[in-house]
Write a protein that holds these residues in place. Sequence first.
Motif, PDB file in Angstrom:
ATOM      1  N   TYR A 215      -9.138  -5.007   8.848  1.00 48.57           N
ATOM      2  CA  TYR A 215      -7.682  -4.856   8.791  1.00 48.57           C
ATOM      3  C   TYR A 215      -7.240  -4.477  10.196  1.00 48.57           C
ATOM      4  O   TYR A 215      -7.822  -3.579  10.816  1.00 48.57           O
TER       5      TYR A 215
ATOM      6  N   TYR B 164     -14.169   4.552   1.589  1.00 47.23           N
ATOM      7  CA  TYR B 164     -14.555   3.323   0.898  1.00 47.23           C
ATOM      8  C   TYR B 164     -13.318   2.521   0.494  1.00 47.23           C
ATOM      9  O   TYR B 164     -12.300   3.082   0.102  1.00 47.23           O
ATOM     10  N   TYR B 165     -13.447   1.219   0.596  1.00 44.93           N
ATOM     11  CA  TYR B 165     -12.430   0.276   0.125  1.00 44.93           C
ATOM     12  C   TYR B 165     -12.995  -0.347  -1.145  1.00 44.93           C
ATOM     13  O   TYR B 165     -14.028  -1.014  -1.108  1.00 44.93           O
ATOM     14  N   ARG B 166     -12.328  -0.104  -2.284  1.00 42.38           N
ATOM     15  CA  ARG B 166     -12.793  -0.625  -3.573  1.00 42.38           C
ATOM     16  C   ARG B 166     -11.698  -1.479  -4.191  1.00 42.38           C
ATOM     17  O   ARG B 166     -10.524  -1.102  -4.133  1.00 42.38           O
TER      18      ARG B 166
ATOM     19  N   LEU C 135      -6.241  -2.516  -5.361  1.00 44.82           N
ATOM     20  CA  LEU C 135      -6.868  -2.072  -4.128  1.00 44.82           C
ATOM     21  C   LEU C 135      -6.898  -0.547  -4.056  1.00 44.82           C
ATOM     22  O   LEU C 135      -5.953   0.122  -4.464  1.00 44.82           O
TER      23      LEU C 135
ATOM     24  N   PHE D 143     -14.606  -2.917   7.376  1.00 44.59           N
ATOM     25  CA  PHE D 143     -15.220  -2.491   6.123  1.00 44.59           C
ATOM     26  C   PHE D 143     -16.384  -3.423   5.795  1.00 44.59           C
ATOM     27  O   PHE D 143     -16.242  -4.644   5.821  1.00 44.59           O
TER      28      PHE D 143
ATOM     29  N   GLU E 122     -17.165  -2.966  -3.533  1.00 42.06           N
ATOM     30  CA  GLU E 122     -17.093  -1.755  -2.726  1.00 42.06           C
ATOM     31  C   GLU E 122     -17.507  -2.014  -1.286  1.00 42.06           C
ATOM     32  O   GLU E 122     -18.531  -2.656  -1.029  1.00 42.06           O
TER      33      GLU E 122
ATOM     34  N   TRP F 241       0.832  -1.198   0.000  1.00 40.79           N
ATOM     35  CA  TRP F 241       0.000   0.000   0.000  1.00 40.79           C
ATOM     36  C   TRP F 241       0.869   1.251   0.000  1.00 40.79           C
ATOM     37  O   TRP F 241       1.851   1.337   0.740  1.00 40.79           O
TER      38      TRP F 241
ATOM     39  N   LEU G 259      -8.345   2.699  -1.366  1.00 44.92           N
ATOM     40  CA  LEU G 259      -9.061   3.335  -0.272  1.00 44.92           C
ATOM     41  C   LEU G 259      -9.272   4.789  -0.667  1.00 44.92           C
ATOM     42  O   LEU G 259      -8.311   5.484  -1.028  1.00 44.92           O
TER      43      LEU G 259
END
Length: 202
Positions: free
Chosen positions: A174, A125-127, A114, A157, A144, A88, A116
Motif C-alpha cells: 500500500y 497483520y492485514y487479514r 479488511l 505485507f 493473513e 478504511w 489491520l
Amino acid sequence: MACEDAAGSAVSQTSPAWACRCPAAAVAVALAVVVHAIGATGATGQQADAAGHPAPDAPTRAVDLEELAWIAGHWGGDAFGGQIEEGWFGPAGRSMSGSFRLVQDGLAVMYELLLLEQDDDGEIYYRFKHVGRGWEPWEEARLEYRLTALDGRKATFRSTAETPPPNAPWWFTYESPTSTELIVTIHGSTGGDPTVLSMKRR
C-alpha cells in the motif's frame, strides 16, 4: 485488496463452482482462478515471486498501527473492467477496519472485508476475506499477511503462509504518494508484472 486473473478480470477464488454464481467470474473462469493464481511454490517460497520480485523479511524497527493512519479514507478508481471502492476507518483499539467493492456493468460482483490489527506481540497483520453476491464466501479461512516493511507512506505485507492459497498474492504493498492517492501493488505467483490498483480519495 481485490483479486484478479491474468486477464485482469475479477474471478472465483477457491471453488470453481463459484464462477457459476458470479456473472463476472463466469466470463473469466476459463482463463484462471484469482490474483495471479497457483504458480511458483516450493523452491520459490516467499523470497521472491515467479517474476523474481523480492519480498522484505521483517521491519527494521518497531511500528505502531497509528503510523498507517494514512490508509484511512474513502478511495475509488477503475480496475478489473469496472469500478472499485475501498474504505478504511482510522486507527482505534489497535485496529483499522475496512471494506472493498467491485462493480461491473452496474452490478456489485465482489466484496472484501479488511482488517489491520496490531497483536499483543506488537506485530501488525492485514487479514481479509472475500465474499460475493448473496454473502457467499470465496474462501473458508481468512487470508493473513504480516507487515514486513514501512517506508514513509509505503507499507509492505507478506503472507504468513509457507505457500499462500491459490486465491492469494505472495505479498502486496500500500502506498500513498500524496494525501489524495492510494496505490495497491499485488505480487502474484505466476509471474509477469505485478497488478497495480490506482485509487483517488473521494
